[in-house]
Write a protein that holds these residues in place. Structure first.
Motif, PDB file in Angstrom:
ATOM      1  N   ASP A  51     -35.556  14.571 -59.926  1.00  0.00           N
ATOM      2  CA  ASP A  51     -34.718  13.476 -60.435  1.00  0.00           C
ATOM      3  C   ASP A  51     -35.524  12.222 -60.766  1.00  0.00           C
ATOM      4  N   ASN A  52     -36.855  12.288 -60.569  1.00  0.00           N
ATOM      5  CA  ASN A  52     -37.741  11.156 -60.835  1.00  0.00           C
ATOM      6  C   ASN A  52     -37.344   9.902 -60.052  1.00  0.00           C
ATOM      7  N   ILE A  53     -37.051  10.104 -58.771  1.00  0.00           N
ATOM      8  CA  ILE A  53     -36.642   8.990 -57.918  1.00  0.00           C
ATOM      9  C   ILE A  53     -37.353   9.050 -56.556  1.00  0.00           C
ATOM     10  N   VAL A  54     -38.625   9.465 -56.566  1.00  0.00           N
ATOM     11  CA  VAL A  54     -39.414   9.489 -55.335  1.00  0.00           C
ATOM     12  C   VAL A  54     -39.676   8.058 -54.870  1.00  0.00           C
ATOM     13  N   PHE A  55     -40.015   7.186 -55.826  1.00  0.00           N
ATOM     14  CA  PHE A  55     -40.237   5.767 -55.523  1.00  0.00           C
ATOM     15  C   PHE A  55     -39.163   4.932 -56.208  1.00  0.00           C
ATOM     16  N   SER A  56     -38.972   3.732 -55.699  1.00  0.00           N
ATOM     17  CA  SER A  56     -37.926   2.859 -56.235  1.00  0.00           C
ATOM     18  C   SER A  56     -38.194   2.491 -57.692  1.00  0.00           C
ATOM     19  N   THR A  57     -37.109   2.346 -58.442  1.00  0.00           N
ATOM     20  CA  THR A  57     -37.158   1.832 -59.807  1.00  0.00           C
ATOM     21  C   THR A  57     -36.418   0.498 -59.810  1.00  0.00           C
ATOM     22  N   SER A  58     -36.260  -0.072 -60.976  1.00  0.00           N
ATOM     23  CA  SER A  58     -35.561  -1.359 -61.053  1.00  0.00           C
ATOM     24  C   SER A  58     -34.084  -1.227 -60.691  1.00  0.00           C
ATOM     25  N   SER A  59     -33.540   0.001 -60.817  1.00  0.00           N
ATOM     26  CA  SER A  59     -32.105   0.169 -60.576  1.00  0.00           C
ATOM     27  C   SER A  59     -31.753   0.975 -59.319  1.00  0.00           C
ATOM     28  N   ARG A  60     -32.744   1.698 -58.764  1.00  0.00           N
ATOM     29  CA  ARG A  60     -32.456   2.553 -57.607  1.00  0.00           C
ATOM     30  C   ARG A  60     -33.558   2.498 -56.565  1.00  0.00           C
ATOM     31  N   ILE A  61     -33.152   2.672 -55.296  1.00  0.00           N
ATOM     32  CA  ILE A  61     -34.114   2.795 -54.201  1.00  0.00           C
ATOM     33  C   ILE A  61     -34.577   4.243 -54.147  1.00  0.00           C
ATOM     34  N   GLY A  62     -35.888   4.453 -54.139  1.00  0.00           N
ATOM     35  CA  GLY A  62     -36.448   5.796 -54.101  1.00  0.00           C
ATOM     36  C   GLY A  62     -36.444   6.379 -52.698  1.00  0.00           C
ATOM     37  N   LEU A  63     -36.609   7.683 -52.635  1.00  0.00           N
ATOM     38  CA  LEU A  63     -36.602   8.392 -51.342  1.00  0.00           C
ATOM     39  C   LEU A  63     -37.669   7.852 -50.393  1.00  0.00           C
ATOM     40  N   LEU A  64     -38.890   7.698 -50.873  1.00  0.00           N
ATOM     41  CA  LEU A  64     -39.969   7.250 -49.996  1.00  0.00           C
ATOM     42  C   LEU A  64     -39.886   5.762 -49.663  1.00  0.00           C
ATOM     43  N   ASN A  65     -39.054   5.029 -50.386  1.00  0.00           N
ATOM     44  CA  ASN A  65     -38.857   3.604 -50.090  1.00  0.00           C
ATOM     45  C   ASN A  65     -37.599   3.344 -49.267  1.00  0.00           C
ATOM     46  N   ASP A  66     -36.862   4.383 -48.973  1.00  0.00           N
ATOM     47  CA  ASP A  66     -35.616   4.232 -48.201  1.00  0.00           C
ATOM     48  C   ASP A  66     -35.950   4.348 -46.708  1.00  0.00           C
ATOM     49  N   PHE A  67     -36.370   3.220 -46.129  1.00  0.00           N
ATOM     50  CA  PHE A  67     -36.813   3.230 -44.733  1.00  0.00           C
ATOM     51  C   PHE A  67     -35.664   3.558 -43.770  1.00  0.00           C
ATOM     52  N   GLY A  68     -34.457   3.182 -44.134  1.00  0.00           N
ATOM     53  CA  GLY A  68     -33.293   3.514 -43.303  1.00  0.00           C
ATOM     54  C   GLY A  68     -33.133   5.018 -43.135  1.00  0.00           C
ATOM     55  N   TRP A  69     -33.311   5.752 -44.230  1.00  0.00           N
ATOM     56  CA  TRP A  69     -33.204   7.208 -44.178  1.00  0.00           C
ATOM     57  C   TRP A  69     -34.251   7.798 -43.241  1.00  0.00           C
ATOM     58  N   TRP A  70     -35.488   7.335 -43.338  1.00  0.00           N
ATOM     59  CA  TRP A  70     -36.571   7.896 -42.532  1.00  0.00           C
ATOM     60  C   TRP A  70     -36.400   7.561 -41.056  1.00  0.00           C
ATOM     61  N   ILE A  71     -35.867   6.380 -40.767  1.00  0.00           N
ATOM     62  CA  ILE A  71     -35.603   6.026 -39.366  1.00  0.00           C
ATOM     63  C   ILE A  71     -34.478   6.892 -38.798  1.00  0.00           C
ATOM     64  N   ILE A  72     -33.385   7.024 -39.564  1.00  0.00           N
ATOM     65  CA  ILE A  72     -32.235   7.819 -39.105  1.00  0.00           C
ATOM     66  C   ILE A  72     -32.629   9.269 -38.874  1.00  0.00           C
ATOM     67  N   THR A  73     -33.347   9.857 -39.841  1.00  0.00           N
ATOM     68  CA  THR A  73     -33.670  11.288 -39.705  1.00  0.00           C
ATOM     69  C   THR A  73     -34.760  11.534 -38.671  1.00  0.00           C
ATOM     70  N   THR A  74     -35.768  10.668 -38.629  1.00  0.00           N
ATOM     71  CA  THR A  74     -36.878  10.881 -37.695  1.00  0.00           C
ATOM     72  C   THR A  74     -36.448  10.655 -36.256  1.00  0.00           C
ATOM     73  N   LEU A  75     -35.692   9.594 -36.016  1.00  0.00           N
ATOM     74  CA  LEU A  75     -35.267   9.301 -34.648  1.00  0.00           C
ATOM     75  C   LEU A  75     -33.913   9.936 -34.321  1.00  0.00           C
ATOM     76  N   GLY A  76     -32.903   9.606 -35.103  1.00  0.00           N
ATOM     77  CA  GLY A  76     -31.538  10.064 -34.803  1.00  0.00           C
ATOM     78  C   GLY A  76     -31.330  11.553 -34.966  1.00  0.00           C
ATOM     79  N   PHE A  77     -31.624  12.089 -36.154  1.00  0.00           N
ATOM     80  CA  PHE A  77     -31.407  13.513 -36.404  1.00  0.00           C
ATOM     81  C   PHE A  77     -32.261  14.373 -35.491  1.00  0.00           C
ATOM     82  N   ASN A  78     -33.546  14.026 -35.380  1.00  0.00           N
ATOM     83  CA  ASN A  78     -34.445  14.855 -34.570  1.00  0.00           C
ATOM     84  C   ASN A  78     -34.067  14.844 -33.100  1.00  0.00           C
ATOM     85  N   ALA A  79     -33.763  13.661 -32.566  1.00  0.00           N
ATOM     86  CA  ALA A  79     -33.393  13.568 -31.149  1.00  0.00           C
ATOM     87  C   ALA A  79     -32.118  14.354 -30.867  1.00  0.00           C
TER      88      ALA A  79
END
Length: 197
Positions: A51-79
């Motif tokens: 989808d060409n959205i690995v990094f943020s663009t002017s209109s969307r936050i990219g997957l690797l820039n979505d720190f909330g997602w990485w915190i939730i999945t790394t800490l919350g989901f894994n635990a």
């Protein structure tokens, strides 16, 4: 496990996910958690590349820039996932420790003179509650009416999740999967606490 009734091993069969991962695939909780984490984030990374959205663009936050997602999945989901898979071990070790430290007695085929239930009968009752399918049905019945409004409001966010129907559907599935695991923790810890008392 020494001095623990065979009924304790029922807990590995209580949930089809736990049984599949722990007994069929013979994975320990840590290995299964790491593999699951790599799998679902790998799927999302491939989708974000597509989808060409690995990094943020002017209109969307990219997957690797979505720190909330990485915190939730790394800490919350894994635990949560790890704890869910570890619960049968936790129950067995708690009961084994109580037996070996003579806090509770060994099971017998009758009630003791005080009229208290024996360990084996208690474990059977605990198992029936632990493995009750209502723990799946009740949260689903509550969640389904709310799901439509939550999905519609979530679609308005300009992030990688809403860049395609697949990434959106897959992340909603992950959240639902996460809440499936959460439903086990409260009643299991209550039973372990009541047994320790």
């Amino acid at each position: 496990m020494m001095n623990v009734p065979e009924s304790i091993y029922l807990f590995y069969k209580a949930d089809f996910i736990t049984f599949g991962i722990r007994k069929r695939f013979k994975l320990n909780p840590m290995t299964a958690t790491v593999l699951w984490y790599l799998f679902f984030n790998g799927v999302l990374l491939i989708t974000a590349i597509h989808d060409n959205i690995v990094f943020s663009t002017s209109s969307r936050i990219g997957l690797l820039n979505d720190f909330g997602w990485w915190i939730i999945t790394t800490l919350g989901f894994n635990a949560t996932f790890y704890t869910f898979l570890w619960l049968p071990d936790g129950v067995a070790k708690t009961i084994s420790g109580l037996v070996q430290n003579k806090v509770i007695g060994l099971p017998s085929s009758h009630k003791d003179q005080d009229g208290k239930e024996t360990l084996d009968i208690y474990i059977q009752k605990f198992f029936r509650s632990y493995s009750n399918r209502l723990w799946y049905i009740i949260p689903s019945v509550i969640a389904i009416p709310l799901l439509d409004s939550l999905v519609q409001s979530h679609r308005k966010f300009l992030i990688w999740e809403t860049a395609s129907n697949f990434s959106f559907g897959f992340t909603i599935f992950l959240y639902m999967f996460f809440f499936l695991f959460v439903r086990n923790a409260p009643h299991t810890s209550d039973y372990c606490y009541s047994l320790a008392k």
